[in-house]
Design an enzyme around this catalytic site. Sequence first.
Site, mmCIF file in Angstrom:
data_model
loop_
_atom_site.group_PDB
_atom_site.id
_atom_site.type_symbol
_atom_site.label_atom_id
_atom_site.label_comp_id
_atom_site.label_asym_id
_atom_site.label_seq_id
_atom_site.Cartn_x
_atom_site.Cartn_y
_atom_site.Cartn_z
ATOM 1 N N ARG A 223 -30.811 35.936 12.172
ATOM 2 C CA ARG A 223 -31.026 34.976 10.739
ATOM 3 C C ARG A 223 -32.226 35.578 10.251
ATOM 4 N NH1 ARG A 223 -26.413 34.769 11.028
ATOM 5 N NH2 ARG A 223 -25.092 33.264 10.838
ATOM 6 N N HIS A 271 -25.644 42.612 6.037
ATOM 7 C CA HIS A 271 -25.274 41.370 6.870
ATOM 8 C C HIS A 271 -23.762 42.099 7.521
ATOM 9 C CE1 HIS A 271 -25.380 37.029 7.871
ATOM 10 N NE2 HIS A 271 -24.573 37.707 8.771
#
Length: 308
Positions: A223, A271
């Site tokens: 993250r 991502h």
Amino acid sequence: MKTMLVAARANADAFADRFREELPDHRIVTEIPEDGSSIAYAVVGRLLPGLLASLPGLELVLSLNAGVEHLIASGEVPAGVPIVRMVDPGLVDGMVEWVAAQVLAWHRNLFTYREKQQRTAWEPAGEKLAHERTVTVLGAGALGGPVATMLATLGFNVRGWSRTPRDLPGIATFAGTNALVKAVTGADVLVSLLPATAGTTDLIDRALLDRLARGAFVVNGGRGAAIVDADLIAALDDGQLSGAALDVFRTEPLPADDPYWQRDDVLVSPHVAAPTHVATAVSVMADSVRAWERGETPAHVVDLDRGY
């Protein structure tokens, strides 16, 4: 017959078709039924505001993502309704492959040679073998454990750090805040697969980066909020770090004016390290439904206090 709502923003029909194969005795829908019938199971990724709060009879929330911070932060999951985070073989394999690609590319100087190629410079760099490098994996759990094991198989000296103790054969493991500095000190590569929690936000700051070996490489597939971006850039500028591979960011999509885009020493990917694959994900979620209906607790139910 219980009803499942597949509220995926992408590939909803593909997920629904696969669920119909796995759970033929269930009603699978991609829109909230107009008849007002109850929805027992909700399969969700990024939430549309108000969605979960509008579902009557909800029993179980099945996340399409490994990270569930958006579900918790929404405040829409009714009290007492479990959230099951995504941990499936396809996701794990994807993360293992992505981390291996980044670590090996740096280890064998492929980023350096790409830059030299652009200058038509025939300049061999110093090469090392894997056993001469130390890699620390932060977040040595469902994703990080297999990643650490893979890196050890390749010959790297691997350390794994997690909030709670883990047993990873052949890997030096560390647990808890007090062991973090020891886990990273002298590491040539730092791999972050940390979840987004209050305890991991800004964990990778300048003080921690300075504990790494000079010229170290940072890989983040966990993250974005785990890294203090200004500290990472400063460490790149002064040579404490030689590069970074970043797949996750505080703001996604990464804004066009973000300084990471312009840096030759940072590899940006959108991502994609561990995308959810329909076949493997549905199989795992269907197992969770079957366990729930047997009166069992499904695997990977989120602990709200821990945040994952």
